[in-house]
Write a protein that holds these residues in place. Structure first.
Motif, mmCIF file in Angstrom:
data_model
loop_
_atom_site.group_PDB
_atom_site.id
_atom_site.type_symbol
_atom_site.label_atom_id
_atom_site.label_comp_id
_atom_site.label_asym_id
_atom_site.label_seq_id
_atom_site.Cartn_x
_atom_site.Cartn_y
_atom_site.Cartn_z
ATOM 1 N N PHE A 22 0.832 -1.202 0.000
ATOM 2 C CA PHE A 22 0.000 0.000 0.000
ATOM 3 C C PHE A 22 0.869 1.255 0.000
ATOM 4 O O PHE A 22 0.669 2.176 -0.791
ATOM 5 C CB PHE A 22 -0.914 -0.049 1.228
ATOM 6 C CG PHE A 22 -1.850 1.116 1.380
ATOM 7 C CD1 PHE A 22 -2.585 1.592 0.306
ATOM 8 C CD2 PHE A 22 -2.015 1.725 2.605
ATOM 9 C CE1 PHE A 22 -3.464 2.654 0.460
ATOM 10 C CE2 PHE A 22 -2.899 2.784 2.774
ATOM 11 C CZ PHE A 22 -3.612 3.254 1.696
ATOM 12 N N ARG A 23 1.904 1.278 0.854
ATOM 13 C CA ARG A 23 2.760 2.455 0.949
ATOM 14 C C ARG A 23 3.599 2.639 -0.314
ATOM 15 O O ARG A 23 3.758 3.769 -0.800
ATOM 16 C CB ARG A 23 3.655 2.347 2.189
ATOM 17 C CG ARG A 23 2.909 2.544 3.504
ATOM 18 C CD ARG A 23 3.874 2.741 4.649
ATOM 19 N NE ARG A 23 4.640 1.525 4.931
ATOM 20 C CZ ARG A 23 4.248 0.576 5.788
ATOM 21 N NH1 ARG A 23 3.103 0.704 6.435
ATOM 22 N NH2 ARG A 23 5.005 -0.483 5.996
ATOM 23 N N GLU A 50 -14.248 -0.041 5.747
ATOM 24 C CA GLU A 50 -12.972 -0.718 5.959
ATOM 25 C C GLU A 50 -12.581 -1.603 4.778
ATOM 26 O O GLU A 50 -11.401 -1.835 4.541
ATOM 27 C CB GLU A 50 -13.044 -1.564 7.242
ATOM 28 C CG GLU A 50 -13.142 -0.737 8.515
ATOM 29 C CD GLU A 50 -13.107 -1.606 9.751
ATOM 30 O OE1 GLU A 50 -12.910 -2.833 9.606
ATOM 31 O OE2 GLU A 50 -13.266 -1.068 10.855
ATOM 32 N N GLY A 51 -13.543 -2.113 4.043
ATOM 33 C CA GLY A 51 -13.224 -3.042 2.969
ATOM 34 C C GLY A 51 -12.941 -4.431 3.535
ATOM 35 O O GLY A 51 -13.176 -4.687 4.720
ATOM 36 N N LEU A 73 -7.406 2.816 0.572
ATOM 37 C CA LEU A 73 -7.627 1.378 0.619
ATOM 38 C C LEU A 73 -6.423 0.652 0.027
ATOM 39 O O LEU A 73 -5.997 0.978 -1.089
ATOM 40 C CB LEU A 73 -8.871 0.984 -0.204
ATOM 41 C CG LEU A 73 -10.253 1.373 0.321
ATOM 42 C CD1 LEU A 73 -11.297 1.180 -0.780
ATOM 43 C CD2 LEU A 73 -10.617 0.535 1.540
ATOM 44 N N PRO A 74 -5.871 -0.337 0.714
ATOM 45 C CA PRO A 74 -4.876 -1.195 0.063
ATOM 46 C C PRO A 74 -5.540 -1.922 -1.098
ATOM 47 O O PRO A 74 -6.646 -2.464 -0.942
ATOM 48 C CB PRO A 74 -4.460 -2.173 1.162
ATOM 49 C CG PRO A 74 -4.936 -1.569 2.445
ATOM 50 C CD PRO A 74 -6.135 -0.746 2.098
ATOM 51 N N MET A 75 -4.890 -1.942 -2.248
ATOM 52 C CA MET A 75 -5.555 -2.531 -3.416
ATOM 53 C C MET A 75 -4.553 -3.130 -4.381
ATOM 54 O O MET A 75 -3.386 -2.739 -4.431
ATOM 55 C CB MET A 75 -6.399 -1.480 -4.139
ATOM 56 C CG MET A 75 -5.614 -0.361 -4.775
ATOM 57 S SD MET A 75 -6.657 0.908 -5.563
ATOM 58 C CE MET A 75 -7.328 1.743 -4.111
ATOM 59 N N ARG A 76 -5.048 -4.075 -5.151
ATOM 60 C CA ARG A 76 -4.331 -4.577 -6.317
ATOM 61 C C ARG A 76 -5.267 -4.433 -7.520
ATOM 62 O O ARG A 76 -6.466 -4.208 -7.368
ATOM 63 C CB ARG A 76 -3.910 -6.034 -6.130
ATOM 64 C CG ARG A 76 -2.872 -6.224 -5.040
ATOM 65 C CD ARG A 76 -2.187 -7.569 -5.158
ATOM 66 N NE ARG A 76 -2.180 -8.278 -3.888
ATOM 67 C CZ ARG A 76 -1.689 -9.497 -3.725
ATOM 68 N NH1 ARG A 76 -1.177 -10.132 -4.768
ATOM 69 N NH2 ARG A 76 -1.734 -10.079 -2.547
ATOM 70 N N GLY A 123 -7.046 -11.961 1.656
ATOM 71 C CA GLY A 123 -5.892 -11.442 2.386
ATOM 72 C C GLY A 123 -6.080 -10.028 2.895
ATOM 73 O O GLY A 123 -5.153 -9.446 3.470
ATOM 74 N N GLY A 124 -7.256 -9.437 2.658
ATOM 75 C CA GLY A 124 -7.562 -8.128 3.207
ATOM 76 C C GLY A 124 -7.369 -6.958 2.269
ATOM 77 O O GLY A 124 -7.609 -5.804 2.651
#
Length: 265
Positions: A22-23, A50-51, A73-76, A123-124
């Motif tokens: 994410f970072r 939160e997702g 949001l952390p994402m791919r 995995g969130g």
């Protein structure tokens, strides 16, 4: 600068945690958007929980990815398989664990999307799937696979309307890289996992498509990209469906493709 940033992304450790990825991706987005002077207007952030979500954005160009990475949001991302072979881009997105599919083979592409979504969402992290599957323009239809995968995996869909990104880099239609462009990113209310489980997926698909396109066309928003086949090409052999809400363009495309089918006895 952009190629250097991609090379750096292609050298990150392959075992990044969710927050580390994410970072890395957010730093890349800030650096490139800042260099390009993109004037990004973020709207509707109050709709984000939160997702994780299956994020379903409109698609105008490669710069969509940079803008979406500004969401908290952390994402791919899901990308066409050939993009993983592009110089510098391919190694970076491979290293960062993005998901490769082949949309020209619908059954295999759907299987890869479903399996990848289960792993990534489990995995969130949220997973970005462009339901139009193409950067041709606003008039392209939404594919059903996004909604079917969300139902099977049991996650909500987060619709996101984008407009103006095609002006940054209109690949593959023009090579020009433009600075100082204005972009709007509008987050719409999520579609709950419960509604996706119990509702009519076709009705949800059509309603979502219309709401997202209406948001992109809202007064005061940057201009969207419209597909004009006489200018952009008819993309013969490419899996492409025109939104039936644009009947004249749909008729033209059907006539063109019908003319390419040999007559049978």
């Amino acid at each position: 600068m952009i190629w250097n940033a991609l090379r750096q992304a292609g050298r990150v450790p392959s075992d990044l945690s969710v927050q580390q990825r994410f970072r890395v991706q957010q730093r890349f987005s800030h650096r490139v958007l800042g260099h390009l002077g993109v004037q990004l207007e973020l709207r509707g952030l109050e709709h984000i929980g939160e997702g994780p979500y299956l994020i379903a954005p409109l698609h105008e160009g490669i710069a969509d990815v940079l803008c979406l990475l500004r969401l908290p949001l952390p994402m791919r991302f899901v990308a066409r398989r050939e993009i993983f072979g592009w110089p510098e881009v391919g190694p970076a997105i491979t290293r960062l664990g993005h998901l490769s599919i082949n949309p020209e083979h619908p059954l295999g592409g759907f299987r890869d999307l479903w399996r990848g979504a289960e792993s990534i969402l489990g995995g969130g992290e949220s997973l970005v799937v462009f339901p139009q599957g193409t950067v041709l323009g606003l008039q392209t239809d939404f594919q059903r696979g996004v909604f079917e995968v969300a139902r099977r995996v049991g996650v909500p869909i987060l619709p996101v309307a984008l407009s103006g990104t095609h002006r940054i880099w209109e690949h593959p239609f023009a090579p020009t890289l433009r600075y100082g462009q204005r972009v709007a990113l509008t987050v719409l209310p999520p579609i709950s996992a419960e509604e996706l489980q119990t509702g009519n997926l076709e009705a949800i698909r059509v309603r979502t498509r219309r709401a997202m396109k209406a948001a992109a066309l809202a007064p005061g928003s940057p201009p969207v990209r419209f597909f004009e086949p006489d200018r952009d090409g008819y993309w013969d052999g490419f899996r492409l469906v025109i939104d039936p809400d644009y009947p004249e363009l749909a008729r033209r495309m059907d006539a063109r493709r019908g003319s390419l089918i040999p007559e049978t006895a």
